[in-house]
Design a protein around this motif. Structure first.
Motif, PDB file in Angstrom:
ATOM      1  N   ARG A 138       0.693  -1.448  -0.419  1.00 27.87           N
ATOM      2  CA  ARG A 138      -0.001  -0.131   0.077  1.00 27.87           C
ATOM      3  C   ARG A 138       0.777   1.251  -0.111  1.00 27.87           C
ATOM      4  NH1 ARG A 138       0.135  -0.281   5.773  1.00 27.87           N
ATOM      5  NH2 ARG A 138      -0.389   2.044   6.849  1.00 27.87           N
ATOM      6  N   TRP A 139       0.329   2.557  -0.223  1.00 27.68           N
ATOM      7  CA  TRP A 139       1.332   3.679  -0.159  1.00 27.68           C
ATOM      8  C   TRP A 139       0.332   4.584   0.159  1.00 27.68           C
ATOM      9  CZ3 TRP A 139       5.397   3.335  -3.816  1.00 27.68           C
ATOM     10  CH2 TRP A 139       4.897   2.075  -5.103  1.00 27.68           C
ATOM     11  N   ALA A 140       1.299   5.364   0.984  1.00 29.14           N
ATOM     12  CA  ALA A 140       1.791   6.842   1.633  1.00 29.14           C
ATOM     13  C   ALA A 140       2.047   7.514   1.387  1.00 29.14           C
ATOM     14  CB  ALA A 140       1.203   5.990   3.438  1.00 29.14           C
ATOM     15  N   ALA A 141       2.303   8.667   2.591  1.00 25.14           N
ATOM     16  CA  ALA A 141       2.494  10.137   2.248  1.00 25.14           C
ATOM     17  C   ALA A 141       2.494  11.210   3.531  1.00 25.14           C
ATOM     18  CB  ALA A 141       2.483  10.371   0.654  1.00 25.14           C
ATOM     19  N   GLY A 285      -3.901   3.791  -1.185  1.00 25.03           N
ATOM     20  CA  GLY A 285      -4.495   2.508  -0.972  1.00 25.03           C
ATOM     21  C   GLY A 285      -3.504   1.072  -1.663  1.00 25.03           C
ATOM     22  N   ARG A 286      -3.579   0.441  -2.290  1.00 17.24           N
ATOM     23  CA  ARG A 286      -3.237  -0.147  -2.921  1.00 17.24           C
ATOM     24  C   ARG A 286      -3.075  -0.351  -5.080  1.00 17.24           C
ATOM     25  NH1 ARG A 286      -6.583  -4.749   0.118  1.00 17.24           N
ATOM     26  NH2 ARG A 286      -8.358  -3.212  -0.567  1.00 17.24           N
ATOM     27  N   GLY A 287      -2.625  -0.828  -5.066  1.00 17.15           N
ATOM     28  CA  GLY A 287      -2.256  -0.759  -7.418  1.00 17.15           C
ATOM     29  C   GLY A 287      -2.063   0.993  -7.581  1.00 17.15           C
ATOM     30  N   ALA A 289       0.900   1.770  -8.706  1.00 20.36           N
ATOM     31  CA  ALA A 289       2.227   1.872  -7.951  1.00 20.36           C
ATOM     32  C   ALA A 289       2.694   3.067  -9.065  1.00 20.36           C
ATOM     33  CB  ALA A 289       2.867   0.916  -7.984  1.00 20.36           C
ATOM     34  N   ALA A 290       2.982   2.788 -10.016  1.00 19.31           N
ATOM     35  CA  ALA A 290       3.778   3.747 -10.818  1.00 19.31           C
ATOM     36  C   ALA A 290       2.987   5.532 -10.779  1.00 19.31           C
ATOM     37  CB  ALA A 290       3.642   3.596 -12.380  1.00 19.31           C
ATOM     38  N   PHE A 291       2.050   5.792 -10.395  1.00 21.52           N
ATOM     39  CA  PHE A 291       1.864   6.983 -10.190  1.00 21.52           C
ATOM     40  C   PHE A 291       1.772   7.913  -8.832  1.00 21.52           C
ATOM     41  CE2 PHE A 291      -1.709   9.920  -8.736  1.00 21.52           C
ATOM     42  CZ  PHE A 291      -2.212  10.779  -9.896  1.00 21.52           C
ATOM     43  N   LYS A 292       1.824   6.489  -7.600  1.00 19.43           N
ATOM     44  CA  LYS A 292       2.007   6.921  -6.417  1.00 19.43           C
ATOM     45  C   LYS A 292       3.238   6.804  -6.419  1.00 19.43           C
ATOM     46  CE  LYS A 292      -2.356   4.542  -5.092  1.00 19.43           C
ATOM     47  NZ  LYS A 292      -3.359   3.182  -4.390  1.00 19.43           N
ATOM     48  N   ARG A 300       4.370   0.578   1.772  1.00 23.75           N
ATOM     49  CA  ARG A 300       4.715  -0.092   2.844  1.00 23.75           C
ATOM     50  C   ARG A 300       4.106  -1.643   2.413  1.00 23.75           C
ATOM     51  NH1 ARG A 300       5.684   5.084   3.813  1.00 23.75           N
ATOM     52  NH2 ARG A 300       4.525   6.176   5.012  1.00 23.75           N
ATOM     53  N   HIS A 301       4.976  -2.197   2.502  1.00 21.26           N
ATOM     54  CA  HIS A 301       5.090  -3.595   2.468  1.00 21.26           C
ATOM     55  C   HIS A 301       4.152  -4.938   3.140  1.00 21.26           C
ATOM     56  CE1 HIS A 301       8.436  -3.030  -0.129  1.00 21.26           C
ATOM     57  NE2 HIS A 301       8.700  -2.922   0.769  1.00 21.26           N
ATOM     58  N   LEU A 302       2.920  -5.202   2.668  1.00 19.51           N
ATOM     59  CA  LEU A 302       1.747  -5.739   3.487  1.00 19.51           C
ATOM     60  C   LEU A 302       2.275  -7.188   2.393  1.00 19.51           C
ATOM     61  CD1 LEU A 302      -0.922  -3.562   1.816  1.00 19.51           C
ATOM     62  CD2 LEU A 302       0.396  -3.376   4.078  1.00 19.51           C
TER      63      LEU A 302
END
Length: 309
Positions: A138-141, A285-287, A289-292, A300-302
């Protein structure tokens, strides 16, 4: 317990209650665990018996031996940040109760999806002897001001984001943030279903249940609608807890008039709304990845942690 433990929105009473009333995946049984020291609750945990436990097609990639078998899982697939609001020493007791309950319900597996590697739950599960398998990211900032957010992007990403918003405005695009009771949830549901079908996640937004679920969330949810000449071209359902803003799910129609990305418009407004609401963390959230990654979010590895009953 949830508030004191700093657990995410997926463990709030309104979210758990909404999921029981309008489950977004097929749930065969619901279980809620509470551990107490005397009269004081010291741990809570929801769990869900699921036979079709793989709407995102991830679990069976890492646990092929569990394919098609019922599993008692905490939490559901619509939660991408698993926690157990508890002290670490309580977890073995909860695991024992979970295993017994899974056996009573006829589940062949029990355990956890979307456990962030290295967090308290991850370490406690490892200490209990349960191995983890990488599931997804998942991706966060972190957030402070919008100007600070933009300054942290590469020059190209920053310019593209600004150019996209300018082109959208020139193309007659409007953006509105709404409480759930004023949002066009029927339109949003159709757009989310259409978007999910592009990735073969056809059961991730199950029609009327999705609108009922979002409505039941009340003030935990914020809806962003992006329209071009009145037509809905992007929409996001965002969730909030104490410090985090979750871009939980969205729908996008790329068949637009003009050279702009409706998803880019939606994302930029999500960042602004998070900052207006005083949230210090953007959960992407997930998915995608390139844009995020390009727009300043970090992975964040799940992990999946399953136990054979």
């Amino acid at each position: 317990m949830v508030r004191d433990a700093g657990a995410p929105v997926f463990y709030r009473h309104a979210y758990v209650s909404a999921y029981e009333q309008s489950p977004l995946t097929t749930v065969d049984a619901f279980a809620y665990f509470v551990a107490r020291a005397g009269d004081k609750p010291i741990a809570v945990m929801p769990a869900y018996l699921q036979t079709a436990v793989n709407p995102l097609r991830r679990m069976y990639e890492v646990y092929p031996e569990a394919a098609g078998e019922p599993a008692l899982l905490s939490h559901t697939w619509h939660c991408y940040d698993a926690h157990v609001p508890a002290t670490a020493e309580v977890l073995p007791r909860l695991l024992d109760a979970m295993i017994r309950t899974a056996s009573m319900l006829g589940a062949r597996w029990c355990g956890f999806m979307n456990v962030q590697r290295g967090n308290d739950l991850s370490q406690a599960l490892r200490a209990a002897g349960l191995p983890a398998r990488h599931l997804t990211d998942r991706w966060a900032a972190g957030l402070s001001t919008y100007e600070h957010y933009l300054a942290g992007l590469s020059p190209r990403a920053r310019a593209n984001l600004r150019r996209n918003e300018r082109r959208a405005a020139e193309s007659g695009v409007t953006v509105e943030t709404l409480p759930v009771e004023h949002a066009s949830l029927d339109e949003i549901t159709l757009l989310c279903v259409k978007t999910a079908s592009r990735f073969e996640n056809n059961r991730y937004h199950p029609g009327p249940a999705f609108a009922r679920f979002v409505t039941a969330l009340g003030d935990l949810a914020h809806v962003i609608e992006v329209r071009q000449h009145g037509r809905l071209v992007a929409a996001g359902v965002c969730l909030t807890d104490t410090s985090r803003f979750h871009t939980w799910t969205c729908g996008v129609d790329y068949a637009v008039d003009g050279n702009y990305s409706p998803y880019g418009v939606l994302f930029a407004e999500s960042v602004r709304l998070a900052i207006r609401l005083g949230k210090s963390t953007l959960e992407g959230g997930r998915g995608n990845a390139a844009f995020k990654r390009r727009h300043g979010l970090s992975p964040r590895h799940l992990d999946a942690v399953l136990h054979r009953v």
